[in-house]
Write an enzyme that holds these catalytic residues in place. Structure first.
Site, short mmCIF file in Angstrom:
data_model
loop_
_atom_site.label_atom_id
_atom_site.label_comp_id
_atom_site.label_asym_id
_atom_site.label_seq_id
_atom_site.Cartn_x
_atom_site.Cartn_y
_atom_site.Cartn_z
N GLU A 43 3.71 -4.18 -9.15
CA GLU A 43 3.01 -4.99 -10.16
C GLU A 43 1.54 -4.53 -10.27
O GLU A 43 0.93 -4.19 -9.25
CB GLU A 43 3.07 -6.45 -9.68
CG GLU A 43 2.35 -7.46 -10.54
CD GLU A 43 2.41 -8.87 -9.89
OE1 GLU A 43 2.67 -9.00 -8.67
OE2 GLU A 43 2.19 -9.85 -10.63
N LYS A 114 5.39 -10.94 -17.65
CA LYS A 114 5.76 -11.84 -16.54
C LYS A 114 5.86 -13.30 -16.99
O LYS A 114 4.91 -13.84 -17.57
CB LYS A 114 4.72 -11.70 -15.43
CG LYS A 114 5.01 -12.45 -14.15
CD LYS A 114 3.95 -12.12 -13.10
CE LYS A 114 4.21 -12.78 -11.77
NZ LYS A 114 3.17 -12.43 -10.77
N CYS A 149 7.46 -9.92 -9.56
CA CYS A 149 6.97 -10.66 -8.40
C CYS A 149 7.40 -12.12 -8.39
O CYS A 149 8.55 -12.42 -8.20
CB CYS A 149 5.45 -10.49 -8.30
SG CYS A 149 4.86 -10.78 -6.62
C1 ACM Z 1 2.73 -12.63 -7.24
O1 ACM Z 1 3.39 -13.06 -8.18
N1 ACM Z 1 1.95 -11.58 -7.39
C2 ACM Z 1 2.81 -13.23 -5.92
#
Ligand code: ACM
Length: 275
Positions: A43, A114, A149
């Site tokens: 990420e 995301k 993530c």
């Molecule tokens: C995250 O979503 N970077 C923990």
């Protein structure tokens, strides 16, 4: 059933906050001698993670056809491979914690934004508006579903990707807890999919606050077995073969099948409380 093997490379590395050129060079160096069909990077791997404000993100973010995208497109073409990598995306006034997926035969990259934002991302980024989707790569005979993530904490993420046909879930990450290591194998088992977590390592200190990223990038097979795992601290590339066609039959005995046995009429809306 065809049992084509694909080589999957998961790249764990330590981006330096705000050092985009250095980060791109380091990523190129790490994969220089690696041959694979699919590469997964962490990420926000071009910029580093710990942004504190929208202004900071706005300065570092790029459009989906910007220089970082070109870098990954060039890599995808050089390697003749799919490349998935997290980056900070700017689209008009919006800022997204996004994942590029480049298929070398296709002109434009896919962009997943995301869905579930973590900690200070909630003040720095806009919530993703792409929703979950799956990329069908006919040449490599694989369907790839991206999540990023913290999406892991929501079993719906992996389940929706599976319902959309994902055979390999790729999860560019910057994980700071260890709980995910118990959960990811379960996501692989319950969905009968491969799952690749490309985490980062290293420490980021911003204005007196520290985030320690815990490495341990991993690749799980459809039985939840950790087929490859990185250490906590070092940059490394995990390389393995996967067999996407094995994920297509969701039955696990003569009668049961993890998708057709679902009873979605009982999963929502949740209106009845039994005491
Ligand atoms: C995250 O979503 N970077 C923990």
């Amino acid at each position: 059933m065809s049992m084509t093997a694909l080589r999957l490379a998961v790249v764990q590395f330590t981006p330096e906050f705000g050092e985009k050129q250095k980060n791109l060079s380091r990523m190129r160096e790490l994969v220089e001698d690696v041959t694979a069909d699919i590469f997964v990077f962490p990420e926000l791997c071009t910029t580093g993670y710990f942004f504190l404000s929208r202004d900071e993100v706005a300065k570092a973010a790029e459009p989906a056809d910007g220089p970082a995208s070109k870098f990954f497109r060039d890599m995808a073409r050089d390697k003749n491979a799919v490349v998935a990598a997290g980056f900070a995306e700017r689209r008009q006034k919006n800022l997204y914690n996004a994942c590029l997926i480049v298929v070398p035969e296709e002109k434009n990259p896919y962009v997943y934004r995301k869905t579930h934002l973590f900690y200070k991302e909630t003040v720095c980024f806009d919530p993703g508006n792409t929703g979950f989707f799956v990329i069908e790569d006919k040449k490599r005979d694989v369907r790839i579903g991206p999540m990023v993530c913290y999406d892991w904490r929501f079993p719906e993420s992996a389940r929706v990707l599976t319902l959309l046909g994902a055979e390999l879930i790729v999860c560019p990450s910057n994980l700071v807890t260890k709980a995910w290591r118990k959960v990811m194998p379960a996501r692989a088992i319950e969905n009968n999919v491969y799952l690749a977590v490309a985490n980062r390592a290293g420490l980021e200190k911003r204005k007196g606050e520290e985030l320690l990223f815990k490495g341990n990038s991993a690749i799980y097979d459809l039985d939840g077995r950790e087929i490859k795992k990185a250490g906590e601290e070092k940059d490394e590339v995990l390389l393995t073969e996967i067999y996407p066609s094995k994920t297509r039959d969701k039955s696990f005995n003569a009668i049961n099948d993890v998708l057709t046995d679902r009873q979605p009429q009982h999963y929502g809306p949740l209106t009845r409380i039994v005491k």
